[in-house]
Design a protein around this motif. Structure first.
Motif, short mmCIF file in Angstrom:
data_model
loop_
_atom_site.label_atom_id
_atom_site.label_comp_id
_atom_site.label_asym_id
_atom_site.label_seq_id
_atom_site.Cartn_x
_atom_site.Cartn_y
_atom_site.Cartn_z
N SER A 45 35.61 56.31 48.47
CA SER A 45 36.38 55.30 49.28
C SER A 45 37.45 56.42 48.38
O SER A 45 38.81 56.87 49.43
CB SER A 45 36.36 54.36 49.33
N CYS A 76 37.23 47.82 57.48
CA CYS A 76 36.38 48.86 56.57
C CYS A 76 35.94 47.43 55.56
O CYS A 76 34.67 48.16 55.60
CB CYS A 76 37.47 49.84 56.08
N GLU A 241 37.37 54.60 54.11
CA GLU A 241 35.78 55.16 54.61
C GLU A 241 34.71 54.87 52.91
O GLU A 241 35.18 56.53 53.04
CB GLU A 241 35.38 55.27 55.22
N TYR A 383 34.42 58.82 60.50
CA TYR A 383 34.32 57.69 59.68
C TYR A 383 33.94 56.87 61.10
O TYR A 383 33.80 55.60 60.62
CB TYR A 383 35.70 57.72 59.07
N GLY A 387 31.72 53.96 59.94
CA GLY A 387 32.02 52.97 59.37
C GLY A 387 32.30 51.86 60.44
O GLY A 387 32.47 50.92 59.74
#
Length: 444
Positions: A45, A76, A241, A383, A387
């Motif tokens: 990340s 997240c 993420e 993302y 995510g």
């Protein structure tokens, strides 16, 4: 009814005597310890996204930046939690030791409402495509960031050389191809630990310059232009993420039951990520204001040796992180090609496939060397899907018979998916407009 009861138990992750325990059946060739798993999650990340923190705060204002970073970090982390928990539940129902990201999506739909079961294969393919697109984008960003850092140093200390950043992308091609030949996450964890060390060293140097002189707060925005909030959210999501590597890391752990819980690998990793990002973003914005660039290291003076060290450290950190991100790209390729290959051809195909994959990522990075805009685009589009949107949908589908009191799970996931869709649409719109404006300036 038996299947439904078993499913509810698996969602709660409370093994019974008769329940299949996937941990007892996992056979990992080279398992990772909790420390190595934590290092991999942090490094998955926290990379170039950390250094874009001051730019993100300049888009949002410092008050919105602090609050927004904490909220996005919480969302997240929660999405990672529900994805892993859903995967474990699917493992227990299917009696499989482990599932990857795409397999989890397929299994969740397969055991979901009858009207959605026919979409299980489509869910798997969509997840694979999202993973591939996301991590190809990340590898492109890393290529440009390493090359930018090298170019700054060369331009300063070798005045006779004046090459565009695209040439530096080509120069690092061979080292990246060699580094990406590492196959196992256990070995990649060693690179992650080394990369984390260089990243922390860069963080310390950046703080040294941030607090080197008196900081002026009065001219800094408490709340930024709302039209730039999507760019802020996109950058933060990119930084927070690393969900594509979550399942590989959890599946490769020696004690995967330590991944969730409190304290756990996930809690420790996400707490560290939020702390580093919010502090560097806040104080970096206080120092550089609206002049903050896509990486704060590009704002540092090139004449001082600590700044030179920081530029070298971040280049090395991203370089050693590259194979971890590329692991996701090649893992997808390998799953689709291995069934069609003979055993004596797999090793050569692995080597060739890794080289071709790195070359493609570098080529895309050369074609679009706009660091800030690529970061925002990957964060906003890829993302957000990977995510936020997919985990929210997958948990809802899997738990359709057990959505909690007042269906709070459904309401919560609707909010998450709506947030993901809003980030996707608004972030992509703002970023595309920025790219068009930049390209128009270049042609004038």
């Amino acid at each position: 009814m038996v299947v439904i009861d078993e499913k509810i138990d698996s969602v709660n992750c409370k093994p019974t005597n008769s329940e299949y325990n996937p941990y007892e059946h996992r056979k990992v060739l080279k398992p990772s310890s909790d420390i190595r798993a934590t290092a991999n999650i942090i490094k998955a990340s926290l990379g170039s996204g950390l250094l874009a923190g001051p730019l993100a705060f300049s888009n949002s204002g410092w008050a919105v930046g602090i609050l927004g970073t904490m909220v996005v970090g919480l969302i997240c982390g929660h999405c990672i939690h529900i994805l892993v928990k859903t995967s474990r539940g699917c493992c227990k129902i299917d009696k499989k030791p482990q599932l990857n990201y795409a397999e989890t999506c397929e299994a969740a739909f397969k055991h979901g409402p009858k009207c959605l079961r026919r979409f299980s294969k489509a869910a798997s393919i969509f997840a694979e495509f999202s993973l591939l697109s996301t991590y190809v984008g990340v590898c492109c960003i890393y290529t440009v960031l390493i090359s930018d850092s090298i170019k700054q140093l060369i331009d300063r200390y070798i005045s006779t050389v004046d090459l565009p950043v695209e040439y530096y992308c080509l120069m690092i091609l061979i080292p990246l191809c060699l580094l990406c030949q590492v196959k196992y996450l256990k070995w990649l964890a060693l690179f992650s630990i080394l990369a984390n060390f260089f990243l922390v060293a860069t963080y310390v140097v950046c703080l040294y310059y941030i607090f080197g002189d008196e900081i002026v707060f009065t001219d800094k925005k408490i709340v930024g232009d709302p039209a730039r909030f999507p760019a802020f959210i996109s950058t933060v999501i990119f930084a927070m993420e690393g969900i594509g590597l979550v399942m590989p890391v959890e599946n490769a752990m020696k004690k995967p039951q330590h991944f969730l819980g409190c304290p756990s690998v996930l809690v420790v990793a996400m707490s560290a990520i939020v702390f580093f990002y919010s502090t560097l973003g806040l104080f970096g914005y206080f120092r550089y204001g609206d002049l903050a660039r896509g990486s704060i290291t590009l704002n540092l003076p090139i004449d001082d040796w600590p700044a030179v060290c920081a530029k070298i450290f971040i280049a090395l950190s991203i370089f050693f992180t590259y194979p971890l991100q590329f692991y996701v790209v090649f893992d997808i390729f390998k799953r689709y090609t291995d069934p069609y290959l003979k055993d004596n051809c797999k090793n050569i195909t692995d080597i060739g496939g890794r080289i071709v994959g790195v070359c493609l990522c570098v080529a895309i990075g050369i074609a679009l060397p706009l660091l800030e805009q690529i970061i925002n685009l990957v964060g906003a589009c890829f993302y957000s899907i990977l995510g936020l949107i997919i985990p929210g949908i997958v948990e809802t589908v899997f738990r359709y018979n057990n959505l909690g009191k007042f269906k709070w799970v459904l309401i919560k996931n609707i909010i998450i998916v709506a947030f993901g869709l809003t980030s996707l649409i608004s972030g992509c719109t703002v970023t595309v407009l920025d790219i068009i404006a930049i390209l128009n300036k270049r042609t004038e």
